[in-house]
Enzyme design. Structure first.
Site, PDB file in Angstrom:
ATOM      1  NE  ARG A 238      -3.127   0.511   3.405  1.00 58.28           N
ATOM      2  CZ  ARG A 238      -2.160   0.605   4.580  1.00 58.28           C
ATOM      3  NH1 ARG A 238      -1.840   1.551   4.661  1.00 58.28           N
ATOM      4  NH2 ARG A 238      -2.287  -0.698   5.405  1.00 58.28           N
TER       5      ARG A 238
ATOM      6  CE1 TYR B  60     -16.314  10.856 -16.662  1.00 58.40           C
ATOM      7  CE2 TYR B  60     -16.346  10.973 -14.142  1.00 58.40           C
ATOM      8  CZ  TYR B  60     -15.880  10.244 -15.254  1.00 58.40           C
ATOM      9  OH  TYR B  60     -16.738   8.260 -14.608  1.00 58.40           O
TER      10      TYR B  60
ATOM     11  CG  ASP C 262      -9.701  15.999 -14.965  1.00 59.43           C
ATOM     12  OD1 ASP C 262      -9.386  15.450 -15.375  1.00 59.43           O
ATOM     13  OD2 ASP C 262     -10.964  15.591 -14.518  1.00 59.43           O
TER      14      ASP C 262
ATOM     15  CE  LYS D  56     -12.641   7.658 -18.735  1.00 64.26           C
ATOM     16  NZ  LYS D  56     -12.771   8.800 -17.916  1.00 64.26           N
TER      17      LYS D  56
END
Ligand SMILES: *Cc1c(COP(=O)(O)O)cnc(C)c1O
Length: 378
Positions: A46, A98, A170, A195
């Site tokens: 992690r 978004y 973004d 994407k």
């Protein structure tokens, strides 16, 4: 190092121990320590994993930042970035962000006392007017989905800096191949790597890069504390996708250059939205801050009936959410990606029922134009 070379030689490449040319998938959760608390750079996955680390170094280089981070999705990346703020802090965001970003800010993070205001950041005057005593950050997304409005990053970041705010961008739609917000004054850049960066419709991932060591330390603390990391297999797939990001983006652009004029001239198309055309209201800014305009194009066919007819006729454009893949995709934002935005808000934003969004893939451009020609026929 130029951009396409960097995608292949940036970050950490291969494996020093074996000479493997591609980064190995370190499918491991914990690491043997040489003594209590004495480890060789990795202790628990992690906190850090070598495959994820290679990807994190790569996105850092691609965005010309100081630290990079990989998360389990774009939304996990955005949520981790928002954890930098505290109860009572105010954040200004681009209005047609978004849908998922709008949702997490207004339905989840609001419960923890984060205040938000959504404004049209493509007009810089709007930003200054919304800054309050408790405003901490400016969150920009562009070209916005689906109307493809553009914000001037340099101008917006300068306003933010003067007022002591962080600028977060973004950069999913433009990609680090075409645009590097950190070099234009932004502090944090984030991506849905699902994407263009991944590019093959086969993995969900999020990436962040920051231009400051201290901010990097804070974000690493949050990434480790909250745990929304990307696993080693998916990290490897994203690294693999990145190697061809440059040639993919060049080809998306090439096809857009032919498809956009076709749409502009078509009698069934009422309006075309694409930042690469001169008539686009923010074309000059787009040209100044990015090296390409991407493969997402929106166009209005006037009515829901017509839009649904087009969608039912296409053969190569796959009816699906998402964007930036090798496959061309087509969607009706009002019914799909933006369905979670209330109808009155959609109307305010200009997202009509006849609006179609396409993400141009890597098929032969001629086939794509033939497909649209048939789909748009009366
Ligand atoms: C898809 C997308 C996101 C969310 O990313 P996921 O990987 O789906 O979680 C955030 N911002 C933009 C612009 C997107 O297109």
């Amino acid at each position: 190092m130029k951009k396409k070379t960097q995608l292949i030689h940036g970050g950490i490449i291969g494996d020093e121990v074996t000479g493997a040319v591609s980064v190995p998938i370190y499918q491991v959760s914990t690491y043997k320590q040489d003594g209590p608390g004495r480890h060789r750079g990795f202790e628990y996955s992690r906190t850090g994993n070598p495959t994820r680390h290679a990807l994190e170094e790569l996105i850092k280089d691609m965005e010309e930042g100081k630290r990079g981070f990989a998360f389990g999705s774009g939304m996990a990346a955005l949520t981790a970035v928002m954890m930098l703020f505290s109860k009572g802090d105010h954040i200004i965001l681009t209005d047609d962000v978004y849908g998922g970003s709008f949702r997490v800010m207004t339905k989840v993070l609001n419960r923890f006392g984060l205040e938000v205001t959504f404004i049209d950041t493509s007009n810089l005057n709007n930003i200054q007017n919304e800054i309050k005593e408790n405003t901490r950050a400016l969150f920009l997304e562009f070209p916005t989905n689906p109307l493809l409005k553009i914000t001037d990053i340099e101008g917006a970041a300068a306003i933010a800096k003067r007022n002591g705010l962080l600028t977060i961008v973004d950069n999913t739609f433009v990609t680090p191949y075409w645009q590097n917000p950190l070099t234009l004054g932004a502090d944090i850049v984030l991506h849905s790597a699902t994407k263009y960066i991944g590019g093959h419709s086969d993995v969900v991932a999020g990436l962040v890069a920051v231009n400051d060591e201290k901010l990097g330390e804070e974000l690493h603390f949050i990434q480790n504390a909250t745990g929304g990391i990307l696993g080693p297999n998916d990290s490897w797939l994203i690294i693999r996708g990145i190697k061809t990001l440059g040639i993919r983006m060049e080809q998306h652009e090439e096809s857009a250059k032919q498809i956009v004029p076709f749409l502009l001239e078509h009698s069934s198309v009422k309006k075309v939205y694409y930042p690469g055309i001169e008539s686009h209201p923010n074309h000059e800014i787009a040209k100044k801050q990015s090296r390409g305009f991407g493969g997402v194009v929106s166009f209005d066919v006037g009515s829901a009936e017509k839009a649904e007819k087009v969608l039912s006729r296409v053969k190569y454009f796959t009816l699906a959410e998402s964007l930036g893949a090798v496959e061309s995709l087509i969607s009706i934002p009002a019914l799909m990606t933006h369905a979670s935005i209330p109808p009155e808000r959609r109307k305010e934003l200009g997202i009509t029922d006849g609006l179609i969004r396409i993400s141009i893939g890597l098929e032969d451009t001629e086939d794509l134009i033939d497909d649209l020609t048939y789909a748009l026929k009366e």
